[in-house]
Design a protein around this motif. Structure first.
Motif, PDB file in Angstrom:
ATOM      1  N   LEU A  19      -0.748  -7.426  -4.719  1.00 19.78           N
ATOM      2  CA  LEU A  19      -1.516  -6.294  -4.809  1.00 19.78           C
ATOM      3  C   LEU A  19      -0.834  -5.121  -4.381  1.00 19.78           C
ATOM      4  N   LEU A  20      -0.821  -4.028  -5.357  1.00 25.02           N
ATOM      5  CA  LEU A  20      -0.333  -2.789  -5.114  1.00 25.02           C
ATOM      6  C   LEU A  20      -1.584  -1.663  -5.039  1.00 25.02           C
ATOM      7  N   THR A  21      -1.453  -1.022  -4.116  1.00 30.45           N
ATOM      8  CA  THR A  21      -2.741   0.156  -3.991  1.00 30.45           C
ATOM      9  C   THR A  21      -2.091   1.464  -3.922  1.00 30.45           C
ATOM     10  N   SER A  22      -2.519   2.760  -4.187  1.00 32.44           N
ATOM     11  CA  SER A  22      -2.172   3.903  -3.864  1.00 32.44           C
ATOM     12  C   SER A  22      -3.154   4.921  -4.155  1.00 32.44           C
ATOM     13  N   GLY A  23      -2.935   6.120  -3.748  1.00 28.62           N
ATOM     14  CA  GLY A  23      -3.974   7.251  -3.963  1.00 28.62           C
ATOM     15  C   GLY A  23      -3.645   8.145  -5.243  1.00 28.62           C
ATOM     16  N   ARG A  24      -4.591   8.573  -5.832  1.00 29.06           N
ATOM     17  CA  ARG A  24      -4.248   9.531  -6.797  1.00 29.06           C
ATOM     18  C   ARG A  24      -3.611  10.815  -6.452  1.00 29.06           C
ATOM     19  N   TYR A  25      -3.830  11.278  -5.188  1.00 25.30           N
ATOM     20  CA  TYR A  25      -3.188  12.295  -4.607  1.00 25.30           C
ATOM     21  C   TYR A  25      -1.889  11.970  -3.673  1.00 25.30           C
ATOM     22  N   ALA A  59       0.837  -1.214  -0.112  1.00 23.69           N
ATOM     23  CA  ALA A  59      -0.149  -0.040  -0.073  1.00 23.69           C
ATOM     24  C   ALA A  59       0.929   1.420  -0.040  1.00 23.69           C
ATOM     25  N   SER A  60       0.698   2.236  -0.957  1.00 24.75           N
ATOM     26  CA  SER A  60       1.499   3.419  -1.197  1.00 24.75           C
ATOM     27  C   SER A  60       2.990   2.881  -1.044  1.00 24.75           C
ATOM     28  N   PRO A  61       3.387   1.914  -2.073  1.00 21.01           N
ATOM     29  CA  PRO A  61       4.879   1.496  -1.936  1.00 21.01           C
ATOM     30  C   PRO A  61       5.808   2.165  -2.258  1.00 21.01           C
ATOM     31  N   ILE A  62       6.928   1.830  -1.852  1.00 20.49           N
ATOM     32  CA  ILE A  62       8.450   2.445  -2.224  1.00 20.49           C
ATOM     33  C   ILE A  62       9.316   1.409  -2.518  1.00 20.49           C
ATOM     34  N   ALA A  63       9.959   1.513  -3.582  1.00 22.33           N
ATOM     35  CA  ALA A  63      11.015   0.439  -3.674  1.00 22.33           C
ATOM     36  C   ALA A  63      12.309   1.132  -4.112  1.00 22.33           C
ATOM     37  N   ASN A  64      12.137   2.630  -4.268  1.00 20.80           N
ATOM     38  CA  ASN A  64      13.654   3.272  -4.686  1.00 20.80           C
ATOM     39  C   ASN A  64      13.404   4.337  -3.686  1.00 20.80           C
ATOM     40  N   ALA A  65      14.387   4.602  -2.589  1.00 15.99           N
ATOM     41  CA  ALA A  65      14.136   5.913  -1.855  1.00 15.99           C
ATOM     42  C   ALA A  65      14.545   7.010  -2.439  1.00 15.99           C
ATOM     43  N   PRO A  66      15.671   7.091  -3.291  1.00  8.36           N
ATOM     44  CA  PRO A  66      16.083   8.393  -3.957  1.00  8.36           C
ATOM     45  C   PRO A  66      15.022   8.733  -4.861  1.00  8.36           C
ATOM     46  N   ALA A  67      14.330   7.869  -5.634  1.00 10.44           N
ATOM     47  CA  ALA A  67      13.223   8.281  -6.536  1.00 10.44           C
ATOM     48  C   ALA A  67      12.062   8.719  -5.821  1.00 10.44           C
ATOM     49  N   TRP A 120      -2.502  -3.586  -9.631  1.00 10.34           N
ATOM     50  CA  TRP A 120      -2.506  -2.261  -9.043  1.00 10.34           C
ATOM     51  C   TRP A 120      -3.975  -1.507  -9.277  1.00 10.34           C
ATOM     52  N   VAL A 121      -4.390  -1.003  -7.864  1.00  5.67           N
ATOM     53  CA  VAL A 121      -5.656  -0.593  -7.736  1.00  5.67           C
ATOM     54  C   VAL A 121      -5.083   1.136  -7.432  1.00  5.67           C
ATOM     55  N   LEU A 122      -5.839   2.022  -8.194  1.00  2.11           N
ATOM     56  CA  LEU A 122      -5.343   3.515  -7.701  1.00  2.11           C
ATOM     57  C   LEU A 122      -6.905   4.123  -7.277  1.00  2.11           C
ATOM     58  N   PHE A 123      -6.658   4.788  -6.119  1.00  6.65           N
ATOM     59  CA  PHE A 123      -7.909   5.131  -5.288  1.00  6.65           C
ATOM     60  C   PHE A 123      -8.078   6.532  -5.446  1.00  6.65           C
ATOM     61  N   GLU A 124      -9.139   6.870  -6.269  1.00  7.43           N
ATOM     62  CA  GLU A 124      -9.214   8.178  -7.003  1.00  7.43           C
ATOM     63  C   GLU A 124      -9.366   9.616  -5.856  1.00  7.43           C
ATOM     64  N   PRO A 159       1.680   8.315  -8.531  1.00  7.53           N
ATOM     65  CA  PRO A 159       1.469   7.017  -9.588  1.00  7.53           C
ATOM     66  C   PRO A 159       2.740   6.829 -10.539  1.00  7.53           C
ATOM     67  N   ASP A 160       3.026   7.823 -10.669  1.00  6.22           N
ATOM     68  CA  ASP A 160       4.549   7.324 -11.896  1.00  6.22           C
ATOM     69  C   ASP A 160       5.459   6.643 -10.914  1.00  6.22           C
ATOM     70  N   LEU A 161       5.570   6.685  -9.573  1.00  5.72           N
ATOM     71  CA  LEU A 161       6.479   5.644  -8.969  1.00  5.72           C
ATOM     72  C   LEU A 161       5.820   4.574  -8.799  1.00  5.72           C
ATOM     73  N   VAL A 162       4.566   4.269  -8.777  1.00  9.11           N
ATOM     74  CA  VAL A 162       3.879   2.793  -8.548  1.00  9.11           C
ATOM     75  C   VAL A 162       3.719   2.155  -9.884  1.00  9.11           C
ATOM     76  N   ARG A 163       3.461   2.840 -10.887  1.00  6.27           N
ATOM     77  CA  ARG A 163       3.357   2.214 -12.225  1.00  6.27           C
ATOM     78  C   ARG A 163       4.487   1.186 -12.644  1.00  6.27           C
ATOM     79  N   PRO A 164       5.982   1.599 -12.477  1.00  2.00           N
ATOM     80  CA  PRO A 164       6.900   0.891 -12.644  1.00  2.00           C
ATOM     81  C   PRO A 164       6.970  -0.334 -12.004  1.00  2.00           C
ATOM     82  N   MET A 165       6.700  -0.214 -10.684  1.00  2.00           N
ATOM     83  CA  MET A 165       6.630  -1.269  -9.693  1.00  2.00           C
ATOM     84  C   MET A 165       5.745  -2.253 -10.288  1.00  2.00           C
ATOM     85  N   ALA A 166       4.415  -1.815 -10.685  1.00  2.00           N
ATOM     86  CA  ALA A 166       3.311  -2.990 -11.180  1.00  2.00           C
ATOM     87  C   ALA A 166       3.655  -3.447 -12.219  1.00  2.00           C
TER      88      ALA A 166
END
Length: 303
Positions: A245-251, A138-146, A271-275, A256-263
């Protein structure tokens, strides 16, 4: 619905846990173990997930309720809070997941991590533990510098007067000033939680943040100065070999540009984006989140 609390011995201290539902589970279905964010922030802000344990609560699909297990990581909340900087390493918190699982007999389990908790669980899963039925990031982080670069971009989009206060206080080392805290709230109200006012359980978590732990590992969202500042497992995401399952919020501060490459990197991931959410979709859209999560967990069990 049973609701029990206790502690697990861990590295000479005690980790507090809460079980909502029964262990072992009467249905035989794996429980959900929740790993909170932070670092240094207790689990309280994720309490909306406890409703998954209700027999007929939101997110149910006709089965008996699902047992949910929370814990406060060592150094915050109801767990012991030792004054030992040597403990504040990634290895401590990865080992703590195993300690909780062993103590509670979670031989077969679903894992959910939020924010910093996704970093812990990515490290954990890349060590190939047994018995994990699925992984929710949920609201995942795979790359701290990014992540830090995107957070800085969001910070720089704040009104000029707000940015000036943040930059001035950080340069002067006066981040405990009321002016700095007020300016930082401008950031958090946009990209952490958009509800107004914030729910009580979210406020409760934020007000009890253990700053020593946060500073050692992370620091300000947009200026990672802790030991995780170079942390990056993005090139290893293809090693995950379970339902994800990856989840994140629109805001979300995790944009989203960080989550998309993870998905795209995790084999078979959804991946579910909560609007209508920022970083805390579990609190901002609680019923919708539980429905999405409940369906995913049930689907993994049905193959």
């Amino acid at each position: 619905m049973a609701d029990t609390e206790g502690t697990v011995p861990f590295r000479g201290h005690h980790t507090w846990y809460r079980v909502v539902g029964a262990l072992p589970t009467p249905s035989g279905r794996p429980p959900l173990l929740v790993v909170h964010g932070g670092p240094g922030l207790p689990h309280d802000y994720l309490e909306d997930l406890a409703a998954l344990a209700e027999e007929d609560g939101p997110g149910r699909t006709g089965e008996a309720g699902r047992t949910v297990v929370f814990y406060d990581q060592l150094g915050c909340g109801r767990s012991d809070q030792p004054d030992d900087p040597a403990l504040w390493t990634m290895d401590t918190f990865v080992a703590e997941v195993d300690a909780v699982r062993r103590a509670l007999g979670l031989d077969r389990v679903h894992l959910l991590g939020h924010s910093w908790g996704t970093q812990v669980l990515l490290e954990y899963m890349l060590r190939k533990p047994s018995g994990v039925a699925s992984l929710v990031l949920a609201s995942p982080i795979a790359n701290a510098p990014a992540y830090a670069a995107e957070a800085r971009r969001l910070k720089d989009s704040l009104p000029p007067g707000v940015r000036e206060v943040i930059d001035r206080c950080e340069a002067a080392g006066t981040t405990d000033d009321d002016a700095y805290l007020g300016a930082a709230m401008e950031f958090y109200q946009r990209w952490l939680c958009r509800l107004d006012p914030w729910p009580e359980h979210v406020v409760r978590s934020v007000l009890t943040l253990r700053e020593e732990v946060d500073t050692a590992l992370w620091g300000p969202e947009w200026n990672v100065t802790g030991s995780l500042r170079e942390w990056d497992v993005s090139e290893r995401l293809s090693e995950l070999d379970l339902p994800v399952l990856l989840t994140s919020g629109r805001y979300d501060v995790v944009v989203p540009d960080l989550v998309r490459p993870m998905a795209e990197a995790v084999p078979g991931a959804a991946w579910v984006l909560f609007e209508d959410s920022a970083h805390l979709a579990t609190a901002e859209e609680p019923e919708h989140y539980r429905q999405v999560l409940g369906r995913f967990l049930s689907a993994t069990e049905k193959g």
